[in-house]
Enzyme design. Structure first.
Site, PDB file in Angstrom:
ATOM      1  N   ASP A 191      48.506  51.057 -76.566  1.00 51.79           N
ATOM      2  CA  ASP A 191      48.218  52.486 -76.475  1.00 51.79           C
ATOM      3  C   ASP A 191      48.911  53.293 -77.569  1.00 51.79           C
ATOM      4  O   ASP A 191      50.101  53.615 -77.483  1.00 51.79           O
ATOM      5  CB  ASP A 191      48.643  52.967 -75.081  1.00 51.79           C
ATOM      6  CG  ASP A 191      48.162  54.371 -74.799  1.00 51.79           C
ATOM      7  OD1 ASP A 191      47.709  55.044 -75.738  1.00 51.79           O
ATOM      8  OD2 ASP A 191      48.245  54.787 -73.645  1.00 51.79           O
ATOM      9  N   SER A 218      50.442  56.757 -76.450  1.00 51.46           N
ATOM     10  CA  SER A 218      51.747  56.670 -75.774  1.00 51.46           C
ATOM     11  C   SER A 218      52.850  56.393 -76.783  1.00 51.46           C
ATOM     12  O   SER A 218      53.900  57.039 -76.746  1.00 51.46           O
ATOM     13  CB  SER A 218      51.764  55.537 -74.741  1.00 51.46           C
ATOM     14  OG  SER A 218      50.951  55.862 -73.665  1.00 51.46           O
ATOM     15  N   GLN A 241      48.356  49.177 -71.803  1.00 45.25           N
ATOM     16  CA  GLN A 241      49.600  49.891 -72.117  1.00 45.25           C
ATOM     17  C   GLN A 241      50.205  49.490 -73.457  1.00 45.25           C
ATOM     18  O   GLN A 241      50.640  50.327 -74.235  1.00 45.25           O
ATOM     19  CB  GLN A 241      50.635  49.666 -71.012  1.00 45.25           C
ATOM     20  CG  GLN A 241      50.674  50.822 -70.040  1.00 45.25           C
ATOM     21  CD  GLN A 241      51.551  50.563 -68.838  1.00 45.25           C
ATOM     22  OE1 GLN A 241      52.101  49.482 -68.660  1.00 45.25           O
ATOM     23  NE2 GLN A 241      51.667  51.562 -68.004  1.00 45.25           N
ATOM     24  N   ARG A 277      43.736  54.568 -69.687  1.00 46.75           N
ATOM     25  CA  ARG A 277      45.135  54.460 -69.226  1.00 46.75           C
ATOM     26  C   ARG A 277      45.203  53.476 -68.071  1.00 46.75           C
ATOM     27  O   ARG A 277      45.327  53.854 -66.912  1.00 46.75           O
ATOM     28  CB  ARG A 277      45.634  55.817 -68.805  1.00 46.75           C
ATOM     29  CG  ARG A 277      45.797  56.694 -69.989  1.00 46.75           C
ATOM     30  CD  ARG A 277      46.263  58.038 -69.577  1.00 46.75           C
ATOM     31  NE  ARG A 277      46.235  58.882 -70.728  1.00 46.75           N
ATOM     32  CZ  ARG A 277      46.655  60.112 -70.745  1.00 46.75           C
ATOM     33  NH1 ARG A 277      47.156  60.650 -69.661  1.00 46.75           N
ATOM     34  NH2 ARG A 277      46.598  60.824 -71.826  1.00 46.75           N
ATOM     35  N   TYR A 312      45.050  61.588 -66.356  1.00 44.49           N
ATOM     36  CA  TYR A 312      45.094  62.872 -67.063  1.00 44.49           C
ATOM     37  C   TYR A 312      45.078  64.025 -66.073  1.00 44.49           C
ATOM     38  O   TYR A 312      44.557  63.901 -64.969  1.00 44.49           O
ATOM     39  CB  TYR A 312      43.860  63.022 -67.960  1.00 44.49           C
ATOM     40  CG  TYR A 312      43.831  62.106 -69.145  1.00 44.49           C
ATOM     41  CD1 TYR A 312      44.566  62.401 -70.276  1.00 44.49           C
ATOM     42  CD2 TYR A 312      43.070  60.955 -69.132  1.00 44.49           C
ATOM     43  CE1 TYR A 312      44.528  61.564 -71.373  1.00 44.49           C
ATOM     44  CE2 TYR A 312      43.021  60.111 -70.226  1.00 44.49           C
ATOM     45  CZ  TYR A 312      43.753  60.425 -71.342  1.00 44.49           C
ATOM     46  OH  TYR A 312      43.714  59.602 -72.428  1.00 44.49           O
TER      47      TYR A 312
HETATM   48  P1  NAD Z   1      48.875  64.221 -71.631  1.00 46.82           P
HETATM   49  O1  NAD Z   1      49.324  64.138 -73.043  1.00 46.82           O
HETATM   50  O2  NAD Z   1      47.413  64.172 -71.327  1.00 46.82           O
HETATM   51  O3  NAD Z   1      49.434  65.590 -71.003  1.00 46.82           O
HETATM   52  C1  NAD Z   1      50.819  65.874 -71.027  1.00 46.82           C
HETATM   53  C2  NAD Z   1      51.248  66.381 -69.667  1.00 46.82           C
HETATM   54  O4  NAD Z   1      50.841  67.724 -69.477  1.00 46.82           O
HETATM   55  C3  NAD Z   1      50.699  65.595 -68.458  1.00 46.82           C
HETATM   56  O5  NAD Z   1      51.775  65.117 -67.685  1.00 46.82           O
HETATM   57  C4  NAD Z   1      49.870  66.632 -67.722  1.00 46.82           C
HETATM   58  O6  NAD Z   1      49.884  66.438 -66.311  1.00 46.82           O
HETATM   59  C5  NAD Z   1      50.584  67.913 -68.107  1.00 46.82           C
HETATM   60  N1  NAD Z   1      49.811  69.153 -67.893  1.00 46.82           N
HETATM   61  C6  NAD Z   1      48.486  69.378 -68.075  1.00 46.82           C
HETATM   62  N2  NAD Z   1      48.178  70.664 -67.752  1.00 46.82           N
HETATM   63  C7  NAD Z   1      49.345  71.263 -67.363  1.00 46.82           C
HETATM   64  C8  NAD Z   1      49.684  72.582 -66.914  1.00 46.82           C
HETATM   65  N3  NAD Z   1      48.753  73.534 -66.779  1.00 46.82           N
HETATM   66  N4  NAD Z   1      50.982  72.834 -66.600  1.00 46.82           N
HETATM   67  C9  NAD Z   1      51.947  71.863 -66.721  1.00 46.82           C
HETATM   68  N5  NAD Z   1      51.676  70.609 -67.128  1.00 46.82           N
HETATM   69  C10 NAD Z   1      50.391  70.314 -67.443  1.00 46.82           C
HETATM   70  O7  NAD Z   1      49.626  63.142 -70.738  1.00 46.82           O
HETATM   71  P2  NAD Z   1      50.214  61.705 -71.150  1.00 46.82           P
HETATM   72  O8  NAD Z   1      51.503  61.866 -71.817  1.00 46.82           O
HETATM   73  O9  NAD Z   1      49.199  60.946 -71.876  1.00 46.82           O
HETATM   74  O10 NAD Z   1      50.498  61.033 -69.720  1.00 46.82           O
HETATM   75  C11 NAD Z   1      49.829  61.380 -68.511  1.00 46.82           C
HETATM   76  C12 NAD Z   1      49.995  60.229 -67.480  1.00 46.82           C
HETATM   77  O11 NAD Z   1      49.279  59.068 -67.887  1.00 46.82           O
HETATM   78  C13 NAD Z   1      51.433  59.791 -67.290  1.00 46.82           C
HETATM   79  O12 NAD Z   1      51.646  59.547 -65.930  1.00 46.82           O
HETATM   80  C14 NAD Z   1      51.521  58.522 -68.066  1.00 46.82           C
HETATM   81  O13 NAD Z   1      52.539  57.642 -67.587  1.00 46.82           O
HETATM   82  C15 NAD Z   1      50.160  57.951 -67.841  1.00 46.82           C
HETATM   83  N6  NAD Z   1      49.782  57.020 -68.932  1.00 46.82           N
HETATM   84  C16 NAD Z   1      49.414  55.743 -68.590  1.00 46.82           C
HETATM   85  C17 NAD Z   1      49.045  54.840 -69.603  1.00 46.82           C
HETATM   86  C18 NAD Z   1      48.618  53.431 -69.261  1.00 46.82           C
HETATM   87  O14 NAD Z   1      48.743  53.031 -68.123  1.00 46.82           O
HETATM   88  N7  NAD Z   1      48.101  52.657 -70.222  1.00 46.82           N
HETATM   89  C19 NAD Z   1      49.041  55.265 -70.925  1.00 46.82           C
HETATM   90  C20 NAD Z   1      49.392  56.592 -71.237  1.00 46.82           C
HETATM   91  C21 NAD Z   1      49.758  57.448 -70.212  1.00 46.82           C
END
Ligand code: NAD
Length: 362
Positions: A128, A131, A125, A120, A228
């Site tokens: 991905d 995403s 991005q 990430r 994560y």
């Molecule tokens: P994910 O699918 O891993 O998890 C979904 C969400 O669940 C996350 O926000 C996580 O914090 C939350 N979570 C985990 N345990 C929890 C709990 N016990 N209670 C409540 N919530 C809980 O996450 P994602 O959708 O892949 O995204 C996570 C972060 O990564 C975001 O900030 C996203 O913007 C970032 N991201 C960046 C890139 C990149 O820069 N290339 C790509 C994908 C995601």
């Protein structure tokens, strides 16, 4: 440089290339062969692919002499007989659950790239796949919840009386959760949301939803490793359970998305908490395949407990096959184009590149 696009099997509806990316690959100097019927599930005909410059064919013809093989989910290794030694195989190859298939790809001389393992980082991005597909799943979860809910989402003031707005709670505010919040708001629900990462508080508010956070125990400040979340302390889990108990009884729709990489999904809603919800409420659990955030959730099924419908959502992006394929295909194109060496007329993948190291599955 010949690129082969495979027709997916089983329940998969998506395709790993669309006419737009076919044209772009041809502009890079590649030729593209698409297996007949590959686009059917995504409403793309063989003629559409041909018009973009692709050559249609059966699996064996498409694979013959291909340097790059594009797939959505990893193909059966035996279906790749005849592929060239050293060819790149791209897709959501799921090495964690398909170790034997990855070994078979390796034995066949293929270089497997598991695209769901991209780091990430900003540079990745646009490549991905997690995403792009999670965003669509977050949208569709709310649409599916609305379809199962026996009431309306927006407030309506009518001559026959007022319909109250639905209260929608999003648990886990990553990519899917953010889109679920935005979709719920567009549909007129009153939306609240929670996460363990404090950085999400502002994102929730910027979408016009109410943040619901554990205040007295520290969560993960900012981003956890690689963006994560990690597993929370017992103290945090207890405080979160108490918070959820007081909030959930007043909710009509709950969308859960919480995932922890490499671990079962955290349990966020217990059976006892479910029992406090109003009959007719709907929960969509997007973490169903990873064990589910909701007690009693069954992946791929819709079950009713205490009058509450729990939808164990699996690969929801497949139900939006045209959009999902377009975004997935562009992710694959963006990856290959970023590493394309114009002189060599081929992608060059440096062994020490952060992205390449993360996705190489052999
Ligand atoms: P994910 O699918 O891993 O998890 C979904 C969400 O669940 C996350 O926000 C996580 O914090 C939350 N979570 C985990 N345990 C929890 C709990 N016990 N209670 C409540 N919530 C809980 O996450 P994602 O959708 O892949 O995204 C996570 C972060 O990564 C975001 O900030 C996203 O913007 C970032 N991201 C960046 C890139 C990149 O820069 N290339 C790509 C994908 C995601």
């Amino acid at each position: 440089m010949k690129i082969a696009v495979l027709k997916e099997s089983g329940a998969e509806t998506r395709v790993a290339a669309i006419p737009e990316t076919v044209r772009k690959f041809i502009a890079l100097g590649a030729s593209v062969a698409v297996e007949r019927g590959a686009g059917t599930g995504a409403s793309i005909s063989d003629a559409d692919f041909e018009a973009a410059g692709a050559v249609p064919g059966e699996r064996g013809e498409v694979l013959a002499g291909a340097d790059i093989i594009l797939s959505v989910t990893g193909p059966e290794p035996s279906s790749l007989a005849g592929a060239r030694q050293g060819a790149l195989l791209l897709g959501a190859l799921d090495p964690a659950r398909r170790a034997d298939d990855i070994a078979a790809y390796r034995a066949a001389g293929l270089d497997s790239l598991a695209m769901e393992r991209l780091p990430r980082i900003t540079r990745a991005q646009s490549m991905d796949i997690l995403s792009s597909q999670s965003n669509l799943a977050g949208y569709k979860a709310v649409v599916d919840a609305a379809a199962s809910y026996g009431r309306a989402f927006p407030m309506m003031m009518t001559a026959a009386g007022t319909v109250s707005p639905a209260k929608l709670f999003v648990m886990g505010v990553g990519v899917a959760g953010l889109q679920a919040i935005a979709t719920g708001r567009r549909m007129g629900a009153q939306v609240s949301a929670t996460d363990v990462r404090s950085a999400t508080r502002e994102q929730i508010m910027s979408l016009g939803a109410k943040p619901v956070f554990v205040e007295n125990v520290a969560g993960i400040e900012g981003e956890g490793q690689g963006g994560y979340a990690g597993e929370m302390s017992a103290e945090y889990q207890a405080a979160q359970a108490e918070l959820v108990s007081s909030h959930i009884a007043k909710q009509d729709i709950v969308i859960t998305t919480a995932l922890i990489p490499g671990r079962p999904a955290p349990r966020l809603i217990s059976d006892a908490q479910l029992a406090t919800m109003r009959a007719g409420s709907v929960i969509v659990d997007l973490a169903a395949e990873a064990g589910g955030n909701v007690e009693g959730c069954v992946a791929g099924e819709s079950v009713v407990r205490h009058g509450v419908t729990i939808i164990g959502a699996v690969q929801l992006s497949r139900t939006l096959a045209a959009d999902a394929s377009a975004l997935f295909s562009r992710n694959l194109y963006n990856f290959l184009a970023a590493f394309w060496d114009k002189e060599a007329g081929a992608p060059v993948l440096p062994a020490d590149d952060e992205i390449v190291m993360a996705i190489r599955a052999n």
